[in-house]
Design an enzyme around this catalytic site. Structure first.
Site, short mmCIF file in Angstrom:
data_model
loop_
_atom_site.label_atom_id
_atom_site.label_comp_id
_atom_site.label_asym_id
_atom_site.label_seq_id
_atom_site.Cartn_x
_atom_site.Cartn_y
_atom_site.Cartn_z
N SER A 174 40.39 43.40 32.79
CA SER A 174 41.65 43.44 33.51
C SER A 174 41.40 43.14 34.98
O SER A 174 40.54 43.76 35.62
CB SER A 174 42.30 44.82 33.36
OG SER A 174 43.49 44.89 34.11
N GLY A 175 42.11 42.17 35.51
CA GLY A 175 41.92 41.76 36.90
C GLY A 175 40.92 40.65 37.09
O GLY A 175 40.59 40.30 38.22
N THR A 178 45.57 35.78 33.57
CA THR A 178 46.96 35.33 33.69
C THR A 178 47.05 34.09 34.58
O THR A 178 47.79 33.15 34.27
CB THR A 178 47.83 36.46 34.25
OG1 THR A 178 47.75 37.59 33.39
CG2 THR A 178 49.27 36.01 34.37
N ASN A 193 44.09 45.81 39.32
CA ASN A 193 44.74 44.51 39.39
C ASN A 193 46.17 44.71 39.85
O ASN A 193 46.89 45.54 39.30
CB ASN A 193 44.69 43.81 38.02
CG ASN A 193 45.18 42.38 38.09
OD1 ASN A 193 45.53 41.88 39.15
ND2 ASN A 193 45.21 41.72 36.94
N SER A 247 48.56 43.04 36.67
CA SER A 247 47.86 43.21 35.40
C SER A 247 48.83 43.02 34.24
O SER A 247 49.93 43.59 34.23
CB SER A 247 47.25 44.61 35.33
OG SER A 247 46.63 44.84 34.08
N SER A 248 48.43 42.21 33.27
CA SER A 248 49.25 42.01 32.07
C SER A 248 49.17 43.25 31.21
O SER A 248 48.09 43.64 30.76
CB SER A 248 48.76 40.79 31.29
OG SER A 248 48.92 39.61 32.02
N GLY A 251 42.88 42.57 29.09
CA GLY A 251 41.41 42.61 29.05
C GLY A 251 40.89 43.97 28.64
O GLY A 251 41.64 44.94 28.45
N GLU A 257 39.44 47.54 28.77
CA GLU A 257 39.75 48.60 29.73
C GLU A 257 38.89 49.84 29.46
O GLU A 257 38.73 50.26 28.30
CB GLU A 257 41.23 48.99 29.66
CG GLU A 257 42.17 47.89 30.15
CD GLU A 257 43.61 48.32 30.16
OE1 GLU A 257 44.43 47.57 30.73
OE2 GLU A 257 43.93 49.40 29.60
#
Length: 1313
Positions: free
Chosen positions: A138-139, A143, A194, A197-198, A424, A426
């Protein structure tokens, strides 16, 4: 290395001095590019397969060097490694995007645009579905990479210009790009790692037509983190849309929904993070509204979306108080009343649902008593949060489905490109059910990567017997099985069992889950630690907290909340809450774990059906710093991503592999042994053909290996070189065609210039000669001629003084000529002037003849200056005749009406030309008097006669006392001499065309025969150039007559025609089975040679046939039409006989105008004018020429040229005869052209069959369909044809299927042999 697209070669080091360098023999220099000095030097290696030392530390060091230098992209073969820069590097501009268009991966530096270009090119070139899998923490930038891929594909894909769907294609591109800001607002949030973050997974499939133009798209959503709606940890935020809505809403929206700032709502202010650096919520809200409009959301739909958001926000502000009995009550009923207003229901109903729960008892399966159970504040808060999460989750799913409705393709699509942007891996301090699901999906994606890049690749090398050194790697399938396996039960299975056995009490369910996890203690990747458990993922060890997991897994709303939705008067709320489950159903409803597991399996299945491209993202630090590179954190990501193993496999493996048939089909053009003029001519097996291609292209033997069924190419540079050579082949062929065409036109133009030059040099002489001959006929042998007058070089130019053009003497103005008056003749002359008491004297004058009159002008002195004045004008209508003598003198008189001026008597050396032009202008009505005297009117009442006598001593035809002395001239019967011939010279050959063949187009073609085209592997007929042939069923009268037949019938009279055929009843067409076919239920089993009747023909390759009274489906490519017995058609009547030519000679063009007698009807197929229905005469003529039949063509003319010539002249296509050729008296059997033998095979591939209407297969699994969406989702396109099957296009009614006819004929010949 790949072949560069830059022209020229560098001949050494560029000179340092900017001074022109003189070229010498054998040297080549290219001007240095001044931009080379400004290009940023690359740091490290752009492809880590070139690292000298392969280790995790070496990979980390290379990535660090490049990241610090602003180079965030690096390759491992075809895999792109991306390190998030946390700043704008300016590498996504339009100029950068265009620079990657049409370039292969090695021509440009590593970039996400190169991956997008490779996926788009492979889809267009190889007609295979593509997908781009983006993975990472993540980050790490997943995306952003997905957004850039979509932007690139939208920019480089076709625009649809000139097509009917051009506007729709542009709309699809805009809508695909608009999904980014829309779904980011509703699906992304700020986290500790992030800012964007998605919090959901998204798989976008862009669908393309055959021309590579986007025609539609579809988005699949995976596991929205709905728990974020009701709670976040400190310094995190709720979903972006809540802050955008509360900050950027209009005054009207604030009034309608009672909207306030984000600090006024519990859900948005609990984490104490209302603003984020670098995010402008007001601007993003405007972008979201714009994206909604682009997608096609109406204003009413947007209002309803914001209404649901307002309901969620106000639900968070419902607070509960504990009463004395421990039950909960609403602290502020005004909030629930306003929520009821927004939901269009009673506020009391909302209040009741939030503080009470209805319970039902059952006895023996029957419904028992109903109780209203009050809730305590904790239970009421949980119910409120469940309602908020359900509202937002259902709203998000509705938005995704609504987007899919707008993006649905309206036409069929052939290929697609998928882009996966998913959460992503985590690892938090408090990891719960959401993190377990997220990490599980990432495990599945890692498994795909391992399967396709490591495990499957090595297994394929063993299976194909390729020399290979195995590479050790960690296969995470054991971790996936630990989570998802049913037997032995994995984590999800244990979680479901715990929810089913202790569903009433969440705490009891959690304890049951802990007990069930004990069976997993033997797994080395799992550890149980009280109310926690640890899973050793590929990305690291993660500790999960069990409390609350079972409740999150159930993910069910209580019956009271569903009843509240039913009572609402808002139809949109009914829409986002689908039909409620049946309470009497004994089937356990699916849990959240079941849904994520099935979604992950479907995602893996979709990805496995496409050719993947990988982007592995890496997060350089946890602080989102653009200058900090955390070596330890990046090294950890490098290890769990398996980059070291990936490099080892890539260096030892092969970059490209494909079946022999596919390689031959793609690259057969590159070898002279396998192709000729675009046709496939190799007669051996595909493996030997593939090997021949690789040898002929000069590829080193260590660059490729031949497996059992596939060819393997080691380096991508080799593949790029092959692709470049293939593209260059077509360019070269096009250049050859253009060169030959230009040579032809140069040759033609040179011939035309010679003809024009000859005509230009002779046309004036011809005109002059014609004028001279006309003047000679006027004299009619009555006048002696001057020797100079009948010379061959004498030209009748007419306007000798150039009065009609330049007029240097300015006679036109002096004579007063009208603007439309044409000068036919002008010359100097002398007029005899009579003076009283003196001898008459010749005076110079200007004589001008026009189409209106004769002008006589004189030059006189006026004020000491010469001036031209008009002396006399005689209109042509007033001139009665012209008088000349019969001797060779130059005297003549113009006899006009009686006037005071009298008739002019003059002398002119060009009198014959003047008289001829005068007679021509009078349309031959003027009389020409020729005799020994000239009689004219000297004055009004005074006539004079001038006598002409011969005097050999006279000079210049002197006049004296009305007598002219003339010497003897040429006889009266003299004719003009012919034009003098030019000096003979050598004829220059035509060389400006630079013809490809010596001798020009008229030279005879080479006797070398063209190789016969063969069918490509997997195809039944040659696909490069299919030659049309005439079907056997065409009547004999439609066949062209051969040359021998023409000679034979020109010598013997034709026999009488036979009687007309007797009309018979139409026969039912029958079809013969070419191969054995074993059918299943609903299908018709066939034996080779069986005759069947076709009842229905389906476009997907399956026909409904009838055999022995039974019906069933059979593949159409296993059937062949049995031609009916042809009957001899009557012979056409013979035309009148003509004598045969004495010797072969050139026949005039008119002789080749074909006759068009009516042909007899052909019994094989419905015809129109003797042709198959829908075929024009020109096509039939070309068809007959291609079949090899004679056309009665002249010597030196090819059959195709004769056919086109005949078609252009209006041939009726069914006769094939010419007017000057007598048709044969008996029908001739057409010669069947030689067709290459097709080896016998078990049968062609069977097409995808339709569902039989009469007997569907039992036990077929039901097809899963999506729930209905407002507006209706268009029907999906028909399934693509099976591999090897050529999809038959829908033809016009009556149009002949030429490919099918060729296939049947080839099969028939093969069977006969």
């Amino acid at each position: 290395m790949a072949i560069s697209k830059k022209s020229g070669k560098k001949g050494g080091v560029a000179p340092t001095v900017a001074k022109p360098v003189k070229k010498t023999a054998g040297q080549q220099f290219v001007k240095a590019d001044w931009k080379e000095g400004f290009k940023k030097k690359q740091t490290g290696v752009s492809d880590m397969t070139l690292l000298t030392t392969i280790s995790n530390e070496a990979v980390n060091e290379n990535l660090q060097k490049r990241w610090l230098n602003g180079e965030i992209y690096t390759y491992i073969g075809a895999v792109l490694i991306s390190v998030n820069p946390f700043r704008d590097l300016g590498i996504y501009t339009k100029d950068v995007l265009q620079s990657y268009k049409g370039k292969n991966r090695l021509e440009m530096p590593p970039h996400v645009f190169a991956i997008a270009e490779s996926a788009y090119y492979n889809m267009s070139a190889y007609k295979e579905n593509q997908c781009v899998i983006i993975t990472g923490e993540s980050g790490a930038g997943k995306t952003e990479a997905a957004k850039q891929i979509m932007a690139y594909i939208a920019a480089v894909s076709g625009t649809g210009e000139g097509a009917d769907g051009g506007q729709r294609i542009g709309e699809i591109k805009e809508m695909v790009l608009a999904t980014n800001p829309l779904l980011e607002s509703f699906g992304c949030a700020k986290t500790l790692r992030n800012n964007n973050s998605s919090r959901h997974g998204k798989y976008l499939e862009i669908m393309f037509n055959e021309r590579g133009e986007p025609v539609g798209a579809q988005i699949t959503n995976y596991l929205l983190e709905k728990g974020r709606v009701v709670g976040q940890i400190d310094n995190e935020r709720d979903f972006h849309i809540f802050y955008q809505f509360t900050k950027g809403a209009s005054d009207e929206q604030r009034e309608m929904f009672g909207l306030q700032g984000p600090e006024s709502y519990v859900y948005t202010s609990r984490s104490k993070c209302l603003d984020v650096q670098g995010i402008n919520d007001v601007k993003d809200f405007a972008d979201t509204i714009k994206a909604m409009g682009v997608i096609g959301l109406s204003q009413q739909e947007q209002t309803e979306i914001f209404r649901v958001l307002a309901i969620v926000l106000w639900l968070g502000n419902v607070q509960f108080e504990e009463m004395d009995d421990g039950n909960a009550r609403i602290a502020d009923k005004g909030v629930t009343d306003f929520i009821g207003y927004l939901m269009q229901c009673e506020g009391a109903a909302v209040e009741k649902v939030l503080i009470q729960k209805i319970m039902e008892t059952q006895r023996g399966g029957r419904r028992g008593s109903v109780y209203e159970v009050p809730l305590n504040p904790a239970q009421a808060s949980a119910g409120r949060d469940a309602l908020s999460k359900a509202l937002y989750n259902n709203l998000f799913e509705w938005i995704v489905q609504r987007v899919n409705v707008s993006l649905a393709p309206q036409t069929s699509h052939s290929q697609l490109i998928g882009v996966l942007d998913i959460y992503g891996f985590e690892i938090f301090e408090d990891n719960s059910f959401e993190q377990l699901c997220i990490n599980y999906v990432n495990e599945k994606l890692q498994q795909i990567f391992i399967e396709l890049t490591l495990k499957t690749e090595q297994e394929e090398y063993v299976r194909e017997q390729i020399k290979w050194t195995p590479i050790k790697y960690f296969n995470n399938k054991v971790v996936c099985d630990l989570i998802e396996e049913r037997r032995p039960p994995g984590i999800f299975a244990a979680l479901n069992d715990a929810c089913a056995t202790a569903h009433a009490d969440p705490a009891a369910a959690d304890q049951s889950f802990i007990q069930r996890l004990s069976v997993l203690s033997s797994n080395q990747h799992f550890e149980s630690r009280g109310d926690k458990f640890l899973v050793r993922h590929y990305a690291g060890d993660v500790m999960y907290n069990i409390p609350g997991m079972t409740d999150k897994n159930k993910d069910q709303l209580v019956k009271d909340i569903l009843d509240l939705m039913d009572k609402s008067g808002n139809t949109f709320l009914h829409t986002i809450f689908p039909d409620r489950p049946d309470p009497n159903s004994k089937k356990r409803p699916p849990t959240a774990g079941d849904r994520i597991k099935s979604s992950a399996s479907a995602l893996v299945e979709n990805l496995m059906r496409a050719q993947p491209s990988y982007i592995r993202t890496i997060k350089p630090n946890q602080n989102r710093s653009s200058s900090e590179y955390d070596v330890k954190a990046v090294l950890h990501q490098i290890k769990y991503l398996g980059l070291q193993e990936n490099i080892r496999v890539r260096r030892a493996g092969f970059a490209y592999r494909n079946t022999f048939e596919k390689v031959v089909e793609r690259f057969y053009l590159l070898s002279k042994a396998t192709s000729y003029a675009g046709d496939y001519i190799w007669q051996g097996d595909p493996k030997s053909g593939c090997e021949k291609i690789l040898i002929d292209t000069g590829i080193a033997k260590d660059e490729w290996q031949m497996g059992v069924t596939k060819a393997f190419i080691k380096n991508p540079e080799t593949l790029f070189a092959l692709e470049t050579m293939r593209d260059r082949y077509w360019h070269n062929m096009a250049a050859r065609i253009q060169r030959a065409w230009r040579n032809y036109w140069r040759y033609k133009n040179e011939c035309a210039r010679r003809i024009q030059r000859f005509w230009k040099n002779n046309k004036e002489a011809i005109v002059y000669a014609q004028a001279r001959d006309y003047a000679n006929t006027i004299l009619a042998g009555r006048k002696e001629r001057r020797r100079m007058s009948i010379l061959g070089s004498r030209k009748f130019l007419g306007d000798y003084l150039d009065v009609g053009k330049a007029d240097p003497l300015m006679l036109k103005g002096s004579a007063g000529l009208a603007s439309g008056e044409t000068v036919a003749f002008s010359c100097r002359a002398e007029v005899l002037i009579s003076k009283f008491g003196r001898t008459s004297k010749l005076t110079p004058r200007f004589l001008v003849l026009t189409d209106k009159a004769v002008y006589i002008l004189a030059a006189v002195a006026h004020d000491g200056q010469p001036v031209v004045q008009l002396q006399r004008k005689m209109p042509l209508v007033t001139i009665k005749s012209v008088s000349l003598s019969n001797l060779r003198d130059d005297w003549f008189a113009l006899n006009g009406p009686i006037s005071d001026e009298g008739d002019p008597l003059m002398t002119c050396v060009l009198k014959t030309e003047f008289v001829a032009d005068l007679v021509k202008l009078s349309n031959g009505s003027m009389n020409v008097h020729i005799g020994p005297t000239i009689e004219y009117n000297q004055k009004k009442d005074k006539k004079r006669v001038i006598k002409f006598v011969k005097d050999e001593n006279s000079r210049g035809d002197p006049y004296k006392s009305q007598t002219v002395s003339v010497t003897t001239g040429e006889p009266t019967n003299s004719v003009p001499r012919p034009l003098p011939k030019p000096k003979p010279g050598q004829v220059r050959p035509i060389t400006s065309g630079k013809l490809l063949k010596a001798g020009g187009p008229s030279s005879k073609p080479s006797s070398t025969s063209k190789p016969k085209p063969q069918a490509l592997p997997g195809h039944s007929v040659p696909i490069a150039s299919v030659k049309p042939v005439i079907p056997v069923a065409v009547s004999a009268a439609a066949q062209p007559a051969s040359t021998s037949a023409v000679k034979r019938h020109s010598m013997a009279p034709p026999p009488p025609p036979p009687p007309p055929p007797v009309a018979t009843a139409p026969e039912v067409p029958m079809y013969k089975a070419l191969f054995d076919f074993t059918g299943q239920e609903g299908e018709m089993s066939l034996k080779k040679g069986a005759l069947v009747e076709v009842e229905e023909k389906d476009d997907n390759g399956w026909w409904l046939v009838k055999l022995n009274g039974k019906e069933g489906w059979a593949p159409s490519n296993y059937l062949e039409l049995v031609p009916p017995k042809s009957k001899a058609p009557p012979t056409p009547p013979a035309p009148a006989r003509r004598p045969p030519p004495a010797a072969p000679q050139a026949v005039p063009v008119a002789a080749y105008i074909p006759a068009a007698p009516k042909p007899p009807p052909a019994p094989a197929m419905p015809t129109q004018n003797g042709l198959p229905s829908g075929m024009n005469p020109a096509a039939a003529a070309i068809k007959a020429a291609a079949a090899g039949g004679g056309l009665g063509k002249p010597s030196g003319m090819t059959p195709a040229a004769a056919a086109i010539k005949a078609a252009a002249a209006g041939r009726d296509g069914a006769t094939g005869g010419l007017k000057h050729v007598k048709p044969p008296t008996a029908p001739t059997v057409p010669t069947v052209p030689t067709v290459p033998k097709v080896p016998k095979a078990p049968g062609p591939p069977v097409a995808t069959k339709p569902k039989p209407a009469l007997a569907p297969k039992p036990g077929a699994p039901p097809v899963a369909t999506k729930p209905p969406v407002p507006g209706g989702i268009p029907k999906p396109p028909p399934p693509p044809p099976m591999p090897g099957q050529v999809k038959k296009p829908a033809g016009a009614v009556g149009q002949m299927d030429l490919a099918a006819a060729l296939q049947r004929r080839a099969q028939r010949i093969a069977d006969d042999d």
